[in-house]
Design a protein around this motif. Structure first.
Motif, mmCIF file in Angstrom:
data_model
loop_
_atom_site.group_PDB
_atom_site.id
_atom_site.type_symbol
_atom_site.label_atom_id
_atom_site.label_comp_id
_atom_site.label_asym_id
_atom_site.label_seq_id
_atom_site.Cartn_x
_atom_site.Cartn_y
_atom_site.Cartn_z
ATOM 1 N N LEU A 92 0.795 -1.190 -0.106
ATOM 2 C CA LEU A 92 -0.093 0.035 0.195
ATOM 3 C C LEU A 92 0.895 1.249 -0.082
ATOM 4 O O LEU A 92 2.022 1.072 0.192
ATOM 5 C CB LEU A 92 -0.909 0.127 1.223
ATOM 6 C CG LEU A 92 -0.575 0.186 2.456
ATOM 7 C CD1 LEU A 92 -1.546 0.460 3.463
ATOM 8 C CD2 LEU A 92 0.431 -1.019 3.207
ATOM 9 N N SER A 93 0.329 2.418 -0.372
ATOM 10 C CA SER A 93 1.044 3.579 -0.198
ATOM 11 C C SER A 93 0.305 4.714 0.715
ATOM 12 O O SER A 93 -1.059 4.816 0.888
ATOM 13 C CB SER A 93 0.809 4.457 -1.686
ATOM 14 O OG SER A 93 1.435 3.355 -2.651
ATOM 15 N N ILE A 94 1.080 5.395 1.213
ATOM 16 C CA ILE A 94 0.669 6.727 1.651
ATOM 17 C C ILE A 94 1.002 7.844 0.854
ATOM 18 O O ILE A 94 1.875 7.857 0.308
ATOM 19 C CB ILE A 94 1.220 7.094 3.279
ATOM 20 C CG1 ILE A 94 0.650 8.150 3.986
ATOM 21 C CG2 ILE A 94 2.898 6.986 3.204
ATOM 22 C CD1 ILE A 94 1.018 8.100 5.450
ATOM 23 N N TRP A 95 0.030 8.725 0.868
ATOM 24 C CA TRP A 95 0.168 9.995 -0.022
ATOM 25 C C TRP A 95 -0.114 11.213 0.878
ATOM 26 O O TRP A 95 -1.203 11.441 1.341
ATOM 27 C CB TRP A 95 -1.114 9.960 -1.050
ATOM 28 C CG TRP A 95 -0.968 10.453 -2.425
ATOM 29 C CD1 TRP A 95 -0.317 10.273 -3.447
ATOM 30 C CD2 TRP A 95 -1.673 11.745 -2.423
ATOM 31 N NE1 TRP A 95 -0.423 11.147 -4.250
ATOM 32 C CE2 TRP A 95 -1.463 12.168 -3.776
ATOM 33 C CE3 TRP A 95 -2.607 12.565 -1.681
ATOM 34 C CZ2 TRP A 95 -1.845 13.217 -4.523
ATOM 35 C CZ3 TRP A 95 -3.001 13.882 -2.382
ATOM 36 C CH2 TRP A 95 -2.906 14.158 -3.587
ATOM 37 N N HIS B 242 -3.760 4.161 0.403
ATOM 38 C CA HIS B 242 -4.466 3.160 -0.536
ATOM 39 C C HIS B 242 -3.796 1.961 -0.876
ATOM 40 O O HIS B 242 -2.770 1.697 -1.040
ATOM 41 C CB HIS B 242 -4.873 4.072 -2.053
ATOM 42 C CG HIS B 242 -3.815 4.311 -2.835
ATOM 43 N ND1 HIS B 242 -2.873 5.516 -2.661
ATOM 44 C CD2 HIS B 242 -3.239 3.626 -3.752
ATOM 45 C CE1 HIS B 242 -2.072 5.424 -3.608
ATOM 46 N NE2 HIS B 242 -2.103 4.327 -4.460
ATOM 47 N N ASP B 243 -4.753 0.944 -1.057
ATOM 48 C CA ASP B 243 -4.223 -0.639 -1.501
ATOM 49 C C ASP B 243 -3.603 -0.550 -2.757
ATOM 50 O O ASP B 243 -4.154 0.289 -3.614
ATOM 51 C CB ASP B 243 -5.452 -1.569 -1.223
ATOM 52 C CG ASP B 243 -4.789 -2.933 -1.520
ATOM 53 O OD1 ASP B 243 -4.566 -3.368 -2.695
ATOM 54 O OD2 ASP B 243 -4.941 -3.651 -0.523
ATOM 55 N N GLY B 244 -2.554 -1.393 -3.047
ATOM 56 C CA GLY B 244 -1.807 -1.168 -4.390
ATOM 57 C C GLY B 244 -2.772 -1.732 -5.558
ATOM 58 O O GLY B 244 -2.340 -1.609 -6.708
ATOM 59 N N LEU B 245 -4.046 -2.339 -5.239
ATOM 60 C CA LEU B 245 -4.921 -2.891 -6.139
ATOM 61 C C LEU B 245 -5.906 -1.726 -6.403
ATOM 62 O O LEU B 245 -6.885 -2.035 -7.350
ATOM 63 C CB LEU B 245 -5.498 -4.009 -5.680
ATOM 64 C CG LEU B 245 -4.386 -5.363 -5.756
ATOM 65 C CD1 LEU B 245 -5.097 -6.746 -5.449
ATOM 66 C CD2 LEU B 245 -3.970 -5.527 -7.210
ATOM 67 N N THR B 246 -6.145 -0.573 -5.441
ATOM 68 C CA THR B 246 -7.386 0.295 -5.755
ATOM 69 C C THR B 246 -7.166 1.262 -6.817
ATOM 70 O O THR B 246 -5.870 1.676 -6.928
ATOM 71 C CB THR B 246 -7.325 1.092 -4.456
ATOM 72 O OG1 THR B 246 -7.412 -0.032 -3.143
ATOM 73 C CG2 THR B 246 -8.632 2.066 -4.299
ATOM 74 N N PHE B 247 -8.166 1.135 -7.697
ATOM 75 C CA PHE B 247 -7.939 2.264 -8.850
ATOM 76 C C PHE B 247 -8.113 3.660 -8.158
ATOM 77 O O PHE B 247 -9.069 4.053 -7.313
ATOM 78 C CB PHE B 247 -9.164 2.068 -9.803
ATOM 79 C CG PHE B 247 -8.644 0.882 -10.880
ATOM 80 C CD1 PHE B 247 -8.255 1.261 -11.916
ATOM 81 C CD2 PHE B 247 -8.878 -0.432 -10.570
ATOM 82 C CE1 PHE B 247 -7.585 0.178 -12.946
ATOM 83 C CE2 PHE B 247 -8.614 -1.538 -11.499
ATOM 84 C CZ PHE B 247 -7.874 -1.118 -12.599
ATOM 85 N N HIS B 248 -7.123 4.670 -8.825
ATOM 86 C CA HIS B 248 -7.173 5.883 -8.095
ATOM 87 C C HIS B 248 -6.743 6.776 -9.618
ATOM 88 O O HIS B 248 -6.186 6.329 -10.581
ATOM 89 C CB HIS B 248 -6.182 6.038 -6.985
ATOM 90 C CG HIS B 248 -4.750 5.424 -7.319
ATOM 91 N ND1 HIS B 248 -4.494 4.103 -7.467
ATOM 92 C CD2 HIS B 248 -3.553 6.164 -7.377
ATOM 93 C CE1 HIS B 248 -2.975 4.065 -7.623
ATOM 94 N NE2 HIS B 248 -2.564 5.143 -7.500
ATOM 95 N N TYR B 249 -7.033 8.078 -9.346
ATOM 96 C CA TYR B 249 -6.703 8.826 -10.387
ATOM 97 C C TYR B 249 -6.190 10.434 -9.725
ATOM 98 O O TYR B 249 -6.676 10.566 -8.456
ATOM 99 C CB TYR B 249 -8.129 9.078 -11.060
ATOM 100 C CG TYR B 249 -8.424 10.334 -11.970
ATOM 101 C CD1 TYR B 249 -7.927 10.164 -13.372
ATOM 102 C CD2 TYR B 249 -8.625 11.465 -11.513
ATOM 103 C CE1 TYR B 249 -8.320 11.231 -14.291
ATOM 104 C CE2 TYR B 249 -8.652 12.603 -12.407
ATOM 105 C CZ TYR B 249 -8.808 12.410 -13.631
ATOM 106 O OH TYR B 249 -8.923 13.296 -14.725
ATOM 107 N N ALA C 43 4.775 10.508 -1.288
ATOM 108 C CA ALA C 43 4.123 9.314 -1.212
ATOM 109 C C ALA C 43 5.170 8.194 -0.851
ATOM 110 O O ALA C 43 6.586 8.284 -1.184
ATOM 111 C CB ALA C 43 3.929 8.715 -2.725
ATOM 112 N N ILE C 44 4.961 7.261 0.166
ATOM 113 C CA ILE C 44 5.738 6.178 0.572
ATOM 114 C C ILE C 44 5.142 4.825 0.213
ATOM 115 O O ILE C 44 3.786 4.619 0.528
ATOM 116 C CB ILE C 44 6.176 6.267 1.913
ATOM 117 C CG1 ILE C 44 6.625 7.969 2.260
ATOM 118 C CG2 ILE C 44 7.200 5.409 2.400
ATOM 119 C CD1 ILE C 44 6.762 7.961 3.639
#
Length: 263
Positions: free
Chosen positions: A137-140, A203-210, A224-225
């Motif tokens: 996952l990533s923190i933004w 957000h999870d690495g599989l979650t679609f985002h924009y 982002a990490i």
């Protein structure tokens, strides 16, 4: 949610929301002093000559219009390392995932440049990461107030349940509905996440985002990490962060560049 310099404790509702929807917003992860310090460090890291960190495109390039990005800033800048390696943020990832321990994969400084800016198209992150297992996952962390005018994020709730699909061409992106086979997920209304500076999303690495384009006259600045549960194994696929490292396919990703940050 309670916050100290060392620890942030998420509510049960935040954890439940993340696990159901694949993302969550967490406000106020940086106090005013930390926000100003990280803005200074991030600006220095973006301007510094590269040694161990690297940029993904040069000014004027097609990808630069989407993201002016520098990867692994922590390896060249001690101030960035203070934040990238901080157990407070990794501890949040541990709470959200329920993993026994969390490792760093890499960081990236993300500037959405003003002027001739393009949106970051709908995509998943996992297709670009050389990992066999899901769960990373990533923190933004935004260093500016963000909304639709300067590049805030949107997420498709529950889209992590679609599984790992193919990567997206960021320069000539495909429509999300062209390759998300689950009609229920493809039809879901995206959630716009507006935030104040010093707040974050996971957000999870599989979650679609924009992310929207930046229509203002100042860069939109983000740290982002990317985190992975300890024990995540290497797929063997090439990646700029793992190239040159002594990793073996199907064995855990670990070593000098991938430290445990929370356990």
């Amino acid at each position: 949610m309670s916050t100290t310099m060392e620890q942030t404790i998420l509510t049960d509702e935040q954890i439940r929301f993340y696990r159901e929807n694949g993302f969550v917003q967490v406000d106020g992860v940086l106090n005013a002093e930390e926000l100003e310090e990280l803005r200074e460090y991030l600006g220095e890291a973006m301007q510094a000559d590269q040694d161990n960190s690297f940029s993904t495109d040069k000014e004027g390039g097609a990808y630069y219009r989407v993201l002016n990005q520098k990867v692994n800033t922590w390896r060249d800048h001690g101030g960035m390392a203070k934040y990238v390696l901080h157990p407070r943020f990794a501890g949040l990832a541990k709470q959200l995932t329920g993993a026994s321990a969390i490792r760093l994969f890499h960081d990236h400084a993300l500037y959405k440049m003003p002027g001739d800016s393009k949106p970051t198209p709908w995509h998943q992150d996992m297709p670009y990461w050389p990992m066999n297992e899901k769960g990373s996952l990533s923190i933004w962390i935004t260093l500016d107030d963000v909304d639709e005018r300067n590049g805030c994020m949107m997420f498709v709730p529950g889209s992590q349940k679609a599984g790992k699909l193919k990567g997206i061409d960021f320069i000539n992106p495909q429509d999300i509905k062209e390759y998300v086979e689950d009609p229920e997920i493809a039809a879901k209304q995206p959630v716009i996440v507006r935030m104040k500076a010093g707040s974050c999303t996971f957000h999870d690495g599989l979650t679609f985002h924009y992310a929207h384009s930046n229509q203002t006259d100042a860069p939109r600045r983000v740290l982002a990490i990317i985190y992975m549960p300890d024990g995540t194994t290497y797929s063997g696929k090439g990646h700029p962060v793992t190239n040159g490292e002594a990793l073996t396919a199907d064995q855990p990703i670990r070593g000098r560049l991938f430290p445990v940050l929370a356990k």
